[in-house]
Motif scaffolding. Structure first.
Motif, short mmCIF file in Angstrom:
data_model
loop_
_atom_site.label_atom_id
_atom_site.label_comp_id
_atom_site.label_asym_id
_atom_site.label_seq_id
_atom_site.Cartn_x
_atom_site.Cartn_y
_atom_site.Cartn_z
N LYS A 99 93.39 -27.75 -31.17
CA LYS A 99 94.60 -27.08 -30.66
C LYS A 99 94.44 -25.57 -30.61
O LYS A 99 95.14 -24.89 -29.85
CB LYS A 99 95.79 -27.45 -31.56
CG LYS A 99 96.44 -28.78 -31.25
CD LYS A 99 97.32 -28.68 -30.03
CE LYS A 99 98.14 -29.95 -29.82
NZ LYS A 99 99.14 -29.81 -28.75
N ILE A 100 93.53 -25.03 -31.43
CA ILE A 100 93.36 -23.57 -31.47
C ILE A 100 92.78 -23.04 -30.16
O ILE A 100 93.38 -22.14 -29.55
CB ILE A 100 92.51 -23.18 -32.69
CG1 ILE A 100 93.26 -23.52 -33.98
CG2 ILE A 100 92.16 -21.70 -32.64
CD1 ILE A 100 92.50 -23.19 -35.25
N PRO A 101 91.62 -23.54 -29.68
CA PRO A 101 91.16 -23.05 -28.36
C PRO A 101 92.13 -23.39 -27.23
O PRO A 101 92.22 -22.65 -26.24
CB PRO A 101 89.80 -23.72 -28.18
CG PRO A 101 89.79 -24.88 -29.11
CD PRO A 101 90.64 -24.48 -30.27
N ALA A 102 92.86 -24.51 -27.37
CA ALA A 102 93.83 -24.85 -26.33
C ALA A 102 94.92 -23.78 -26.23
O ALA A 102 95.34 -23.39 -25.14
CB ALA A 102 94.44 -26.22 -26.62
N SER A 103 95.39 -23.30 -27.38
CA SER A 103 96.41 -22.25 -27.37
C SER A 103 95.83 -20.93 -26.87
O SER A 103 96.51 -20.16 -26.19
CB SER A 103 97.00 -22.07 -28.77
OG SER A 103 96.04 -21.53 -29.67
N VAL A 159 97.70 -19.05 -31.86
CA VAL A 159 98.49 -17.94 -31.29
C VAL A 159 98.49 -16.75 -32.24
O VAL A 159 98.37 -15.59 -31.81
CB VAL A 159 99.92 -18.42 -31.00
CG1 VAL A 159 100.83 -17.24 -30.64
CG2 VAL A 159 99.93 -19.46 -29.88
N ILE A 160 98.60 -17.01 -33.54
CA ILE A 160 98.63 -15.93 -34.53
C ILE A 160 97.30 -15.17 -34.56
O ILE A 160 97.28 -13.93 -34.68
CB ILE A 160 98.98 -16.51 -35.91
CG1 ILE A 160 100.42 -17.01 -35.92
CG2 ILE A 160 98.78 -15.46 -37.01
CD1 ILE A 160 100.79 -17.78 -37.18
N SER A 184 91.27 -10.81 -29.76
CA SER A 184 91.24 -9.96 -28.57
C SER A 184 90.90 -8.51 -28.91
O SER A 184 90.36 -7.78 -28.06
CB SER A 184 92.59 -10.01 -27.85
OG SER A 184 92.92 -11.34 -27.49
N SER A 185 91.22 -8.09 -30.13
CA SER A 185 90.99 -6.69 -30.49
C SER A 185 89.51 -6.34 -30.58
O SER A 185 89.15 -5.16 -30.57
CB SER A 185 91.66 -6.39 -31.83
OG SER A 185 91.06 -7.14 -32.88
N THR A 187 103.56 -11.44 -30.69
CA THR A 187 102.80 -12.68 -30.60
C THR A 187 102.69 -13.37 -31.97
O THR A 187 102.88 -14.58 -32.08
CB THR A 187 101.38 -12.40 -30.06
OG1 THR A 187 101.48 -11.75 -28.79
CG2 THR A 187 100.60 -13.69 -29.90
N ILE A 188 102.42 -12.59 -33.00
CA ILE A 188 102.32 -13.15 -34.35
C ILE A 188 103.67 -13.72 -34.78
O ILE A 188 103.74 -14.81 -35.38
CB ILE A 188 101.82 -12.08 -35.33
CG1 ILE A 188 100.39 -11.66 -34.97
CG2 ILE A 188 101.89 -12.58 -36.76
CD1 ILE A 188 99.86 -10.50 -35.80
N ALA A 189 104.76 -13.01 -34.48
CA ALA A 189 106.09 -13.50 -34.85
C ALA A 189 106.40 -14.83 -34.15
O ALA A 189 106.98 -15.74 -34.76
CB ALA A 189 107.14 -12.45 -34.49
#
Length: 574
Positions: free
Chosen positions: A71-75, A251-252, A258-259, A391-393
């Motif tokens: 689910k992680i790469p899917a998100s 998502v978190i 990305s940074s 995004t984290i929220a």
């Protein structure tokens, strides 16, 4: 007269001694069928696989955690547009290329149009210069001004891929085992992800973004089929409810990932190659045992037996393996192959409350799926400077919603639908309150904080209801209708999911308008969820061997009254 000496010819020659031996032999057969184990009576709906590995254990937990990782790469592939195409500010970060202007032409302040000072005509600018330090998707394809809508267009193709991938995975699993489908999705996703990142033609980029989404949907659809086959009861529904928590974890962590990159192509590579970890973990990922028994070849019985024995050893349940385990697996295979085919779609509308459940589930999941994806992408409306915390929220709000759904499932059971629906109605009303301060003179940070507060509450409600519907909607249908019912509801919802990117375009009118549109959908979905009701079915109690022996002893002919009347002997409970 001594009753123990009475002989009754109509009793088929059974004396009390013979009857006692018969009970002892039956008890011995039920309780000691294996020299190493004690077999409990099977609960309706279970089979020998459940009896051996149990409803849930360490083996199932390991499998679930490994599959949840997909689910992680899917998100990441869904939400990466937030960071690969951040909004650019006119004049400071992009401007119309002045080399393409004539002496009597000027550029409008928003850098989108070229005006002719002589004729007063206005034309769209087609060449731009960029001064942004991050090389984004927008720069390569000039997705500014009127072409900004093509950012939503790329997201549309991703969501279309999710729709196609779910249907493709379901059809593939008719002929290919879920584990092999899971592996195919991994390999194809790695290839498509790399091509998507390096594509320099916009149409090609959209095409491979769609194919990447197809592969992601194939992975998490086949993965769910695996762990759903290894768990039972409340553990199965709990696992499906919490399936999206790893989506939220992805998502978190997406802002942190990305940074590390300053080019959108590198972000795509960064979200693609972690899938190789799933390929490495595939050696500890079992296949669906019942699929192999039903659709596999004859030798698959030995493979399933070995797999279940390994699972029982990890769960410390080897004593539950019966001596005739192989024969029972063959019997289960024959039972699965002789089971009736799933009901037709038209049959789903027949039965008690069937029409209400069909309409309610289809409309509710459609509203929640649109919100689940769209509200996450809508955080671009709150400003580029706040993308990371927002995004984290949103990720934490989704996790809170999943655990709220689990709480409703465990505590309220039958009325969980009404609790989830009421939660979304209340959260939607809170989200609509953004109109009160959308034009208020407030500090920009305070305004964004208020936006996020009223956005995360509906987001948690949507996550709660969506995960509950995905996990528990089959409860409202009889066994023969469960599979086509779930397929119909999910596919219908993903068709409407295609509209999610374009709802975000409403932010051009007002930020409150796009958020209010999602909140209105939450209210609508909450009302439809309240229409659903899990039918109450009596759960037969599982009798322990000690209690069964006690009951049989009390019902034994040695302790029961023995009548000398021939007609009454025929009514004796044997």
């Amino acid at each position: 007269m001594d009753a123990s000496r009475v002989s009754t010819p109509s009793s088929a020659g059974l004396s009390q001694r013979n009857m006692t031996l018969m009970y002892e032999r039956r008890d011995s057969k039920q309780l000691n069928s294996s020299p190493h184990s004690t077999r409990l009576p099977q609960t309706p709906g279970k089979d020998v696989i459940n009896d051996v590995i149990g409803d849930f254990g360490i083996w199932q937990l390991r499998t679930i955690l490994i599959i949840f990782l997909c689910k992680i790469p899917a998100s990441w592939f869904m939400a990466c547009i937030i960071f690969t195409a951040p909004e650019l500010y006119p004049s400071t970060e992009f401007q119309c290329d002045p080399s393409s202007l004539n002496p009597n032409q000027t550029v409008t302040p928003n850098q989108c149009y070229i005006e002719d000072a002589t004729t007063g005509e206005r034309a769209e600018c087609r060449n731009f210069l960029y001064t942004f330090d991050f090389h984004s998707l927008i720069m390569d394809f000039d997705l500014v001004c009127l072409r900004d809508i093509f950012v939503a267009w790329t997201q549309y193709w991703h969501l279309f891929g999710v729709l196609v991938g779910g249907v493709t995975a379901t059809k593939m699993m008719i002929f290919i085992s879920p584990r092999h489908v899971y592996f195919i999705g991994q390999m194809a996703q790695i290839v498509c992800g790399v091509v998507t990142g390096y594509a320099r033609d916009f149409s090609l980029h959209c095409a491979f973004r769609c194919l990447s989404a197809v592969c992601c949907a194939i992975m998490f659809t086949s993965g769910q089929a695996i762990f759903a086959d290894l768990t039972f009861g409340i553990y199965r529904s709990g696992a499906i409810i919490l399936y999206d928590t790893f989506w939220s974890i992805g998502v978190i962590f997406l802002p942190s990932l990305s940074s590390f990159f300053n080019n959108w192509t590198h972000i795509y590579l960064g979200i693609t190659f972690p899938t190789l970890i799933l390929t490495f973990l595939l050696q500890w990922t079992p296949d669906s045992p019942r699929w192999l028994l039903k659709n596999g070849r004859e030798k698959e019985v030995e493979y399933v037996e070995l797999m279940i024995r390994q699972g029982a050893a990890i769960n410390d349940r080897e004593m539950k393996i019966p001596s005739d385990f192989h024969d029972q697996l063959i019997a289960l295979r024959n039972k699965l192959r002789s089971s009736p085919p799933p009901a037709k779609w038209s049959d789903l509308w027949r039965g008690p409350r069937a029409k209400l459940h069909m309409i309610g589930a289809h409309l509710a999941l459609s509203a929640f799926v649109i919100n689940f994806m769209g509200m996450l992408l809508n955080i671009r409306s709150f400003g580029r400077d706040y993308l990371v915390p927002n995004t984290i929220a949103m990720g934490f709000a989704e996790i809170a919603g999943c655990f709220t759904a689990l709480h409703f499932q465990l505590k309220y059971d039958k009325w969980k639908w009404q609790w989830a629906g009421g939660f979304n109605i209340l959260a939607g009303l809170i989200g609509c309150s953004g109109w009160y301060f959308t034009h208020a003179e407030l500090n920009s940070e305070l305004k964004v904080t208020l936006w996020m507060i009223i956005a995360t509450i509906p987001k948690a409600g949507v996550s709660c209801a969506q995960s509950m519907i995905m996990a528990c909607m089959a409860e409202v249908m009889p066994p023969s209708k469960k599979i086509p019912y779930v397929f119909s509801v999910v596919t219908f919802a993903r068709v409407w999911l295609l509209s999610a990117p374009f709802i975000n375009v409403l932010k051009k009118i007002d930020v409150a308008l796009s958020l209010s549109a999602y909140c209105a959908l939450s209210i609508f979905g909450g009302i439809c969820t309240c229409l659903m009701l899990t039918p109450r079915t009596p759960t037969p109690a599982v009798t322990l061997p000690e209690d069964k022996m006690k009951d049989q002893k009390e019902a034994s002919p040695l302790t029961a009254n023995v009548w000398t009347i021939e007609n009454d002997v025929n009514n004796t409970r044997l």
